[in-house]
Enzyme design. Structure first.
Site, PDB file in Angstrom:
ATOM      1  N   ARG A  50       0.790  -0.777  -0.034  1.00 41.28           N
ATOM      2  CA  ARG A  50      -0.060   0.061  -0.368  1.00 41.28           C
ATOM      3  C   ARG A  50       0.718   1.598  -0.142  1.00 41.28           C
ATOM      4  NH1 ARG A  50      -3.240  -1.395   5.403  1.00 41.28           N
ATOM      5  NH2 ARG A  50      -1.394  -1.850   6.939  1.00 41.28           N
ATOM      6  N   ASP A  92      -4.442  -0.973  -1.798  1.00 39.15           N
ATOM      7  CA  ASP A  92      -4.594  -0.638  -0.789  1.00 39.15           C
ATOM      8  C   ASP A  92      -5.767  -2.064  -0.737  1.00 39.15           C
ATOM      9  OD1 ASP A  92      -6.301  -1.556   2.076  1.00 39.15           O
ATOM     10  OD2 ASP A  92      -6.494   0.814   2.447  1.00 39.15           O
ATOM     11  N   PHE A  93      -5.279  -3.755  -0.079  1.00 41.47           N
ATOM     12  CA  PHE A  93      -6.181  -4.921  -0.083  1.00 41.47           C
ATOM     13  C   PHE A  93      -7.340  -5.031  -0.230  1.00 41.47           C
ATOM     14  CE2 PHE A  93      -1.473  -6.303   0.659  1.00 41.47           C
ATOM     15  CZ  PHE A  93      -1.046  -6.082  -0.649  1.00 41.47           C
ATOM     16  N   LYS A 147       0.954 -19.687   6.356  1.00 45.37           N
ATOM     17  CA  LYS A 147       0.115 -19.883   7.211  1.00 45.37           C
ATOM     18  C   LYS A 147       0.344 -18.742   8.063  1.00 45.37           C
ATOM     19  CE  LYS A 147       3.044 -20.278  10.388  1.00 45.37           C
ATOM     20  NZ  LYS A 147       4.088 -19.461  10.959  1.00 45.37           N
ATOM     21  N   HIS A 177       6.256 -23.809   5.380  1.00 42.97           N
ATOM     22  CA  HIS A 177       8.163 -24.187   4.668  1.00 42.97           C
ATOM     23  C   HIS A 177       8.480 -25.051   5.171  1.00 42.97           C
ATOM     24  CE1 HIS A 177       8.890 -21.377   8.299  1.00 42.97           C
ATOM     25  NE2 HIS A 177       9.704 -21.824   7.684  1.00 42.97           N
ATOM     26  N   GLU A 215      14.011 -22.133  18.730  1.00 42.14           N
ATOM     27  CA  GLU A 215      14.595 -21.234  18.401  1.00 42.14           C
ATOM     28  C   GLU A 215      15.820 -20.040  19.292  1.00 42.14           C
ATOM     29  OE1 GLU A 215      11.727 -19.004  15.006  1.00 42.14           O
ATOM     30  OE2 GLU A 215      10.831 -20.357  16.388  1.00 42.14           O
ATOM     31  N   ASP A 234       1.486 -20.417  16.194  1.00 43.38           N
ATOM     32  CA  ASP A 234       2.232 -20.037  15.292  1.00 43.38           C
ATOM     33  C   ASP A 234       3.102 -20.938  14.525  1.00 43.38           C
ATOM     34  OD1 ASP A 234       3.690 -18.279  13.866  1.00 43.38           O
ATOM     35  OD2 ASP A 234       5.554 -17.892  15.270  1.00 43.38           O
ATOM     36  N   HIS A 239       3.884 -26.072  11.753  1.00 45.16           N
ATOM     37  CA  HIS A 239       4.938 -27.537  11.540  1.00 45.16           C
ATOM     38  C   HIS A 239       5.325 -28.185  11.470  1.00 45.16           C
ATOM     39  CE1 HIS A 239       5.518 -22.795   9.080  1.00 45.16           C
ATOM     40  NE2 HIS A 239       6.694 -22.497  10.403  1.00 45.16           N
ATOM     41  N   LYS A 344      19.743 -22.485  18.086  1.00 41.16           N
ATOM     42  CA  LYS A 344      18.641 -22.659  16.618  1.00 41.16           C
ATOM     43  C   LYS A 344      18.858 -24.090  16.180  1.00 41.16           C
ATOM     44  CE  LYS A 344      16.537 -21.674  12.652  1.00 41.16           C
ATOM     45  NZ  LYS A 344      15.292 -21.221  12.546  1.00 41.16           N
TER      46      LYS A 344
HETATM   47  N1  LIG Z   1       8.034 -12.810   8.377  1.00 40.93           N
HETATM   48  C1  LIG Z   1       8.000 -14.574   8.832  1.00 40.93           C
HETATM   49  O1  LIG Z   1       9.194 -15.034   8.983  1.00 40.93           O
HETATM   50  C2  LIG Z   1       6.468 -15.433   8.554  1.00 40.93           C
HETATM   51  C3  LIG Z   1       5.764 -14.752   7.865  1.00 40.93           C
HETATM   52  N2  LIG Z   1       4.531 -16.061   7.675  1.00 40.93           N
HETATM   53  C4  LIG Z   1       3.531 -15.237   6.840  1.00 40.93           C
HETATM   54  O2  LIG Z   1       3.612 -14.643   6.386  1.00 40.93           O
HETATM   55  C5  LIG Z   1       2.368 -13.558   6.614  1.00 40.93           C
HETATM   56  C6  LIG Z   1       2.850 -12.327   6.015  1.00 40.93           C
HETATM   57  O3  LIG Z   1       4.076 -12.417   7.249  1.00 40.93           O
HETATM   58  P1  LIG Z   1       5.092 -10.792   7.273  1.00 40.93           P
HETATM   59  O4  LIG Z   1       5.922 -10.614   6.568  1.00 40.93           O
HETATM   60  O5  LIG Z   1       5.588 -11.268   8.662  1.00 40.93           O
HETATM   61  O6  LIG Z   1       4.457  -9.942   7.581  1.00 40.93           O
HETATM   62  P2  LIG Z   1       4.472  -8.253   7.323  1.00 40.93           P
HETATM   63  O7  LIG Z   1       3.464  -7.158   8.325  1.00 40.93           O
HETATM   64  O8  LIG Z   1       6.008  -7.901   7.740  1.00 40.93           O
HETATM   65  O9  LIG Z   1       3.886  -8.138   5.743  1.00 40.93           O
HETATM   66  C7  LIG Z   1       2.218  -8.105   5.717  1.00 40.93           C
HETATM   67  C8  LIG Z   1       2.301  -6.694   4.438  1.00 40.93           C
HETATM   68  O10 LIG Z   1       1.553  -7.143   3.576  1.00 40.93           O
HETATM   69  C9  LIG Z   1       0.767  -5.253   3.494  1.00 40.93           C
HETATM   70  N3  LIG Z   1      -0.266  -5.224   4.579  1.00 40.93           N
HETATM   71  C10 LIG Z   1      -0.827  -5.058   4.940  1.00 40.93           C
HETATM   72  N4  LIG Z   1      -2.759  -4.816   4.510  1.00 40.93           N
HETATM   73  C11 LIG Z   1      -2.492  -4.677   3.905  1.00 40.93           C
HETATM   74  C12 LIG Z   1      -3.830  -3.554   2.916  1.00 40.93           C
HETATM   75  N5  LIG Z   1      -4.411  -3.804   3.740  1.00 40.93           N
HETATM   76  N6  LIG Z   1      -2.979  -3.085   1.755  1.00 40.93           N
HETATM   77  C13 LIG Z   1      -2.286  -2.788   1.247  1.00 40.93           C
HETATM   78  N7  LIG Z   1      -0.280  -3.600   2.206  1.00 40.93           N
HETATM   79  C14 LIG Z   1      -1.020  -4.653   3.296  1.00 40.93           C
HETATM   80  C15 LIG Z   1       1.793  -4.938   4.770  1.00 40.93           C
HETATM   81  O11 LIG Z   1       1.932  -3.392   4.800  1.00 40.93           O
HETATM   82  P3  LIG Z   1       2.409  -1.815   5.699  1.00 40.93           P
HETATM   83  O12 LIG Z   1       4.032  -2.436   5.771  1.00 40.93           O
HETATM   84  O13 LIG Z   1       1.924  -0.987   4.929  1.00 40.93           O
HETATM   85  O14 LIG Z   1       1.609  -2.691   7.161  1.00 40.93           O
HETATM   86  C16 LIG Z   1       3.265  -5.441   4.419  1.00 40.93           C
HETATM   87  O15 LIG Z   1       3.652  -5.169   3.140  1.00 40.93           O
HETATM   88  C17 LIG Z   1       1.529 -14.169   7.577  1.00 40.93           C
HETATM   89  O16 LIG Z   1       0.475 -14.814   7.557  1.00 40.93           O
HETATM   90  C18 LIG Z   1       2.113 -14.391   8.262  1.00 40.93           C
HETATM   91  O17 LIG Z   1       1.647 -15.217   8.831  1.00 40.93           O
HETATM   92  C19 LIG Z   1       4.933 -17.448   7.430  1.00 40.93           C
HETATM   93  C20 LIG Z   1       6.216 -17.714   8.142  1.00 40.93           C
HETATM   94  C21 LIG Z   1       6.937 -16.766   8.567  1.00 40.93           C
HETATM   95  O1  LIG Z   2       6.265 -19.631  10.285  1.00 34.66           O
HETATM   96  C1  LIG Z   2       7.559 -19.536  11.070  1.00 34.66           C
HETATM   97  O2  LIG Z   2       8.870 -19.863  10.990  1.00 34.66           O
HETATM   98  C2  LIG Z   2       9.336 -18.543  11.585  1.00 34.66           C
HETATM   99  C3  LIG Z   2      10.591 -20.509  11.903  1.00 34.66           C
HETATM  100  O3  LIG Z   2      11.627 -20.465  10.724  1.00 34.66           O
HETATM  101  P1  LIG Z   2      12.808 -21.519   9.853  1.00 34.66           P
HETATM  102  O4  LIG Z   2      12.671 -21.604   9.287  1.00 34.66           O
HETATM  103  O5  LIG Z   2      13.458 -20.209  10.581  1.00 34.66           O
HETATM  104  O6  LIG Z   2      12.659 -22.684  11.258  1.00 34.66           O
HETATM  105  C4  LIG Z   2       9.520 -18.049  13.110  1.00 34.66           C
HETATM  106  O7  LIG Z   2      10.276 -18.252  13.633  1.00 34.66           O
HETATM  107  C5  LIG Z   2       8.028 -17.584  12.213  1.00 34.66           C
HETATM  108  O8  LIG Z   2       7.502 -16.981  14.044  1.00 34.66           O
HETATM  109  C6  LIG Z   2       7.046 -18.518  12.715  1.00 34.66           C
HETATM  110  O9  LIG Z   2       6.022 -17.874  11.458  1.00 34.66           O
END
Ligand SMILES: NC(=O)C1=CN([C@@H]2O[C@H](COP(=O)(O)OP(=O)(O)OC[C@H]3O[C@@H](n4cnc5c(N)ncnc54)[C@H](OP(=O)(O)O)[C@@H]3O)[C@@H](O)[C@H]2O)C=CC1
Ligand SMILES: O=C1O[C@H](COP(=O)(O)O)[C@@H](O)[C@H](O)[C@H]1O
Length: 489
Positions: A50, A92-93, A147, A177, A215, A234, A239, A344
């Site tokens: 966004r 904006d999603f 997830k 993953h 971790e 989580d 996992h 880890k």
């Molecule tokens: N991070 C990780 O290690 C892991 C994440 N996941 C999953 O991956 C997904 C993403 O996680 P993560 O990257 O950490 O989350 P983040 O919050 O870092 O990223 C989410 C993104 O979506 C955007 N977003 C959210 N709402 C809107 C909207 N209404 N319109 C436009 N953009 C929007 C955010 O924008 P903005 O910054 O502007 O809010 C941001 O770019 C989640 O489902 C999480 O559970 C799974 C495994 C590991």
């Molecule tokens: O999905 C997730 O996984 C990471 C751990 O992943 P790994 O590949 O580094 O073992 C975890 O840190 C995170 O909280 C969770 O959302």
């Protein structure tokens, strides 16, 4: 990966392209596929988020993150080629009637699209609706969902219903993953390509199993997401249950997506429910307090950035899980996972049963049982503890415990351990769902997890404190010690 085909040209549309997962994992994974020659020359990567920014801002963002997260260093030619694939689209999603700008951007690209939802799951439905309203969903398109899908069984059904109203199940790739990790995949090979294990993999030969996913990191600035979820949603619901199901499933007829998923589902369905009556005996939840890691002081969970000081969210879970079927009745699977643990360190340990009779009492009074350790990460490998004779002339048989150690880094020293997201992204491009989770699996996993969460809520107990840098609350030791066993440290 070496023998993979170069795929057809696709548009990879990353929703949430500026988020944590995208910058740390998805963009680097796509770069690695490009480097390996596995992206068609016309494949484009469309980042959607966004923030108001230009293509060149997105390219700069990607440059910075590839530099930080591609540990081997960047190949100049592949790097330039990769950057030239990038396009940015502001959106904006939640504004489901305003996807026309995205439609315009995609009109200039490839017909086959992969929509990757890397956003909070609560908006997967909105994105699907927005794509549909703009006429952006075709039969050849695929959708990848991160997830955890939802917060509980009910909310996962709502999300799955919304996505399935415009995508068929064979277009939906629910990612976990861990299923893309080299060592998790190796479980299939270990179990089904080695008769030694295939024929000894049940209640007659195995005493118990331990699965540890530890971790050392905390919540890495993700308070908003994590405090709502906790370690159960989580890590365990997805996992750990996926690892458990691969470990415990019956042999699938073949490697096709549904053969594997059918068998995994049966395991999850056979998990004995944990209820309000036995939750104390079968689970432990913990929350880290301040402590030390690698010699440095680290804050407790309630002192993390953005923390609500009274949160009861768990950062550690230990469970005695049981599978009620012919193969596994009576064999406990002890699961343990937590943040801010000493290292880890993820592994599965299969404890085989002891020998019924010891003929080596003169040199070894208590013959230890064989132990198979599958090191998931880091230092990936497989290790089997066996008894061996110490060479020597003495008439008495001197024996000791030794290890057959198949360390991946030593055995395959010239092979790079491919990151899970690289493999999974390639599988999506190739249209193979074997390593993705089917809807019924997600729902069965939620059913089991929900009943534990419900029992915790009903008990109103706070999670037990453990110092950051320790192996979790003391009660997690009691959980297994009550059965006269101990965690492998
Ligand atoms: N991070 C990780 O290690 C892991 C994440 N996941 C999953 O991956 C997904 C993403 O996680 P993560 O990257 O950490 O989350 P983040 O919050 O870092 O990223 C989410 C993104 O979506 C955007 N977003 C959210 N709402 C809107 C909207 N209404 N319109 C436009 N953009 C929007 C955010 O924008 P903005 O910054 O502007 O809010 C941001 O770019 C989640 O489902 C999480 O559970 C799974 C495994 C590991
Ligand atoms: O999905 C997730 O996984 C990471 C751990 O992943 P790994 O590949 O580094 O073992 C975890 O840190 C995170 O909280 C969770 O959302």
């Amino acid at each position: 990966m070496k023998n993979a085909q170069i795929n057809s040209a696709v548009e990879v549309v990353l929703f949430g392209a500026l988020g944590d997962l995208s910058r740390r994992k998805l963009l680097p994974a796509l770069y690695q596929l490009d480097l390996a020659g596995l992206l068609h020359e016309e494949t484009r990567i469309v980042g959607v988020a966004r923030q108001d920014q230009s293509n060149s801002d997105f390219i700069n963002f990607t440059k910075e993150n590839l530099t930080n997260f591609v540990s081997e260093g960047l190949d100049e030619v592949a790097y330039e080629r990769f950057l030239s694939r990038l396009v940015y689209q502001k959106l904006d999603f939640k504004e489901t009637d305003s996807y026309s700008a995205l439609a315009k951007t995609l009109a200039n690209g490839n017909d086959e699209r992969i929509y990757y939802y890397s956003t909070p799951p609560a908006i997967y439905g909105d994105i699907t609706e927005g794509l549909f309203n703009a006429g952006l969903i075709n039969d050849s398109d695929r959708v990848v969902m991160e997830k955890p899908i939802g917060h509980c069984l009910e909310s996962s059904k709502v999300i799955n219903n919304m996505v399935s109203s415009h995508f068929e199940e064979n277009q939906i790739y629910r990612i976990d993953h861990y299923l893309g990790k080299e060592t998790v995949l190796n479980l299939l090979v270990l179990r089904f390509a080695n008769s030694l294990f295939t024929n000894n993999w049940d209640r007659n030969y195995i005493d118990h199993v331990q699965i540890t996913v530890a971790e050392s990191v905390g919540i890495e600035g993700r308070w908003g997401f994590y405090d709502e979820a906790g370690q159960m949603r989580d890590m365990v619901q997805n996992h750990l249950l996926q690892i458990l199901s691969l470990l415990a499933m019956e042999p699938p007829a073949d490697l096709s997506a549904d053969s594997i998923r059918d068998e995994k589902l049966k395991v999850i369905k056979a998990l004995v429910p944990i209820t309000r009556q036995n939750v104390k005996e079968k689970t432990v939840r913990g929350q880290y307090s301040e402590g030390f890691l690698g010699g440095n002081g680290v804050p407790g969970y309630l002192e993390e950035e953005g923390a609500n000081k009274t949160s009861n969210t768990e950062t550690f879970v230990a469970i005695k899980a049981e599978i009620d079927n012919w193969r596994w009745t009576g064999v406990p699977f002890y699961l343990r996972t937590g943040k801010r643990m000493p290292a880890k360190h993820s592994e599965i340990v299969i404890h085989f049963k002891e020998q019924p009779h010891n003929i080596f009492k003169d040199s070894y009074v208590d013959l230890p049982a064989n132990k198979l350790t599958i090191r998931l990460q880091p230092d990936e490998g497989v290790e089997l503890e066996v008894m061996n004779k110490i060479p020597g002339i003495a008439s008495q048989m001197n024996i000791h415990e030794n290890k057959l150690d198949l360390s991946f880094s030593e055995t395959y020293e010239n092979e790079r351990v491919v990151d899970a997201y690289e493999r999974l992204m390639l599988e999506v491009i190739n249209g193979n769902q074997s390593l993705f989770v089917r809807r019924d699996e997600v729902e069965a996993a939620w059913s089991w997890a929900d009943s534990i969460i419900d029992a915790w809520q009903a008990s109103n107990e706070k999670p037990k404190a453990y110092a950051a840098g320790s192996w979790g609350p003391v009660s997690s030791i009691s959980l297994i010690a009550r059965d006269d066993r101990q965690w492998v440290e």
